[in-house]
Design a protein around this motif. Structure first.
Motif, mmCIF file in Angstrom:
data_model
loop_
_atom_site.group_PDB
_atom_site.id
_atom_site.type_symbol
_atom_site.label_atom_id
_atom_site.label_comp_id
_atom_site.label_asym_id
_atom_site.label_seq_id
_atom_site.Cartn_x
_atom_site.Cartn_y
_atom_site.Cartn_z
ATOM 1 N N THR A 36 2.587 -5.636 -8.088
ATOM 2 C CA THR A 36 1.258 -5.528 -7.496
ATOM 3 C C THR A 36 0.783 -4.082 -7.633
ATOM 4 O OG1 THR A 36 -0.052 -6.090 -5.523
ATOM 5 C CG2 THR A 36 2.082 -5.021 -5.142
ATOM 6 N N THR A 37 -0.358 -3.821 -7.041
ATOM 7 C CA THR A 37 -0.876 -2.452 -7.004
ATOM 8 C C THR A 37 -0.916 -1.976 -5.563
ATOM 9 O OG1 THR A 37 -3.188 -3.132 -6.774
ATOM 10 C CG2 THR A 37 -2.333 -2.863 -9.029
ATOM 11 N N THR A 38 -0.935 -0.677 -5.387
ATOM 12 C CA THR A 38 -0.981 -0.121 -4.031
ATOM 13 C C THR A 38 -2.255 -0.546 -3.310
ATOM 14 O OG1 THR A 38 -1.930 1.934 -4.899
ATOM 15 C CG2 THR A 38 0.471 1.866 -4.616
ATOM 16 N N ALA A 39 -3.333 -0.743 -4.041
ATOM 17 C CA ALA A 39 -4.603 -1.146 -3.429
ATOM 18 C C ALA A 39 -4.534 -2.554 -2.829
ATOM 19 C CB ALA A 39 -5.725 -1.077 -4.458
ATOM 20 N N GLU A 40 -3.601 -3.384 -3.316
ATOM 21 C CA GLU A 40 -3.473 -4.764 -2.828
ATOM 22 C C GLU A 40 -2.687 -4.863 -1.522
ATOM 23 O OE1 GLU A 40 -4.725 -7.747 -4.123
ATOM 24 O OE2 GLU A 40 -5.940 -6.370 -5.297
ATOM 25 N N ILE A 41 -2.024 -3.786 -1.112
ATOM 26 C CA ILE A 41 -1.199 -3.808 0.092
ATOM 27 C C ILE A 41 -1.942 -3.062 1.201
ATOM 28 C CG2 ILE A 41 1.070 -3.302 1.089
ATOM 29 C CD1 ILE A 41 1.102 -5.239 -1.351
ATOM 30 N N PRO A 42 -2.433 -3.781 2.211
ATOM 31 C CA PRO A 42 -3.217 -3.119 3.263
ATOM 32 C C PRO A 42 -2.365 -2.207 4.144
ATOM 33 C CG PRO A 42 -2.864 -5.433 3.798
ATOM 34 C CD PRO A 42 -2.323 -5.223 2.425
ATOM 35 N N GLU A 43 -2.933 -1.080 4.530
ATOM 36 C CA GLU A 43 -2.244 -0.169 5.449
ATOM 37 C C GLU A 43 -2.035 -0.874 6.787
ATOM 38 O OE1 GLU A 43 -2.854 4.140 7.637
ATOM 39 O OE2 GLU A 43 -4.102 3.671 5.904
ATOM 40 N N GLY A 44 -0.820 -0.793 7.317
ATOM 41 C CA GLY A 44 -0.486 -1.475 8.569
ATOM 42 C C GLY A 44 -0.203 -2.959 8.381
ATOM 43 N N GLY A 45 -0.147 -3.403 7.130
ATOM 44 C CA GLY A 45 0.088 -4.819 6.838
ATOM 45 C C GLY A 45 0.962 -4.970 5.621
ATOM 46 N N GLY A 46 0.718 -6.032 4.872
ATOM 47 C CA GLY A 46 1.512 -6.276 3.686
ATOM 48 C C GLY A 46 1.090 -7.535 2.981
ATOM 49 N N LYS A 47 1.903 -7.940 2.028
ATOM 50 C CA LYS A 47 1.603 -9.119 1.229
ATOM 51 C C LYS A 47 2.916 -9.794 0.849
ATOM 52 C CE LYS A 47 -1.348 -10.376 -2.676
ATOM 53 N NZ LYS A 47 -2.268 -9.857 -3.691
ATOM 54 N N VAL A 48 2.940 -11.130 0.953
ATOM 55 C CA VAL A 48 4.109 -11.915 0.590
ATOM 56 C C VAL A 48 3.943 -12.406 -0.847
ATOM 57 C CG1 VAL A 48 5.477 -13.971 1.119
ATOM 58 C CG2 VAL A 48 4.416 -12.669 2.986
#
Length: 164
Positions: A74-86
């Motif tokens: 993924t890209t860093t832009a796809e991972i929200p600050e204070g959150g994440g992605k599965v």
């Protein structure tokens, strides 16, 4: 001339039928529940449906698709600050606990091997039995899980995040 006698087919005793039904029900129940707290192999984690689910509470989402361009997860832009992605296909969850800090953990719950599905309010959530894990270190925030999510090694290069 003799007449053929017809013998009735014996029927199983009531206890035999009840015991067989009980054993079959138990087998189904055990299969549905998966392993134990010691099972971190992820034997019953969800696999590859197509498409992508939307954001959950604005702080995380599940992605059932493949990797980003150039082999990156993924890209860093796809991972929200204070959150994440599965990332269901890769069985990994990537989080950003603080600005510019990226972590990755197994997306397989340590309780009974279900796949975690969302990230909200600083925790990674398992829908099967409501275990919650910290986005910072994978530690258990609420059970029934008793073991943290194992860390997964990632590499951040520019804006690309790849599995190490």
């Amino acid at each position: 001339m003799t007449s053929a006698s017809i013998k009735p087919v014996p029927t199983p005793a009531r206890r035999t039928v009840v015991a067989a039904a009980g054993a079959a029900g138990l087998a189904v129940a055990l299969t549905a529940c998966g392993g134990s707290d010691d099972d971190t192999s992820g034997s019953s984690a969800s696999a590859g449906t197509s498409g992508s689910s939307g954001s959950t509470g604005g702080s995380g989402s599940a992605d059932t698709g493949g990797a980003a361009a150039d082999g990156a997860l993924t890209t860093t832009a796809e991972i929200p600050e204070g959150g994440g992605k599965v990332f269901e296909a890769q069985k990994v969850v990537v989080t950003q606990p603080a600005a510019g800090e990226f972590k990755a953990f197994s997306a397989v719950c340590t309780h009974q091997g279900c796949a975690v599905k969302s990230i909200a309010d600083g925790v990674i959530n398992c829908p099967c039995h409501n275990s919650n894990f910290s986005i910072t270190d994978g530690s258990v925030q609420s059970g029934p899980a008793t073991k943290p999510l194992p860390e997964v090694q990632i590499t951040v290069s520019g804006d690309a995040i790849t599995l190490a």
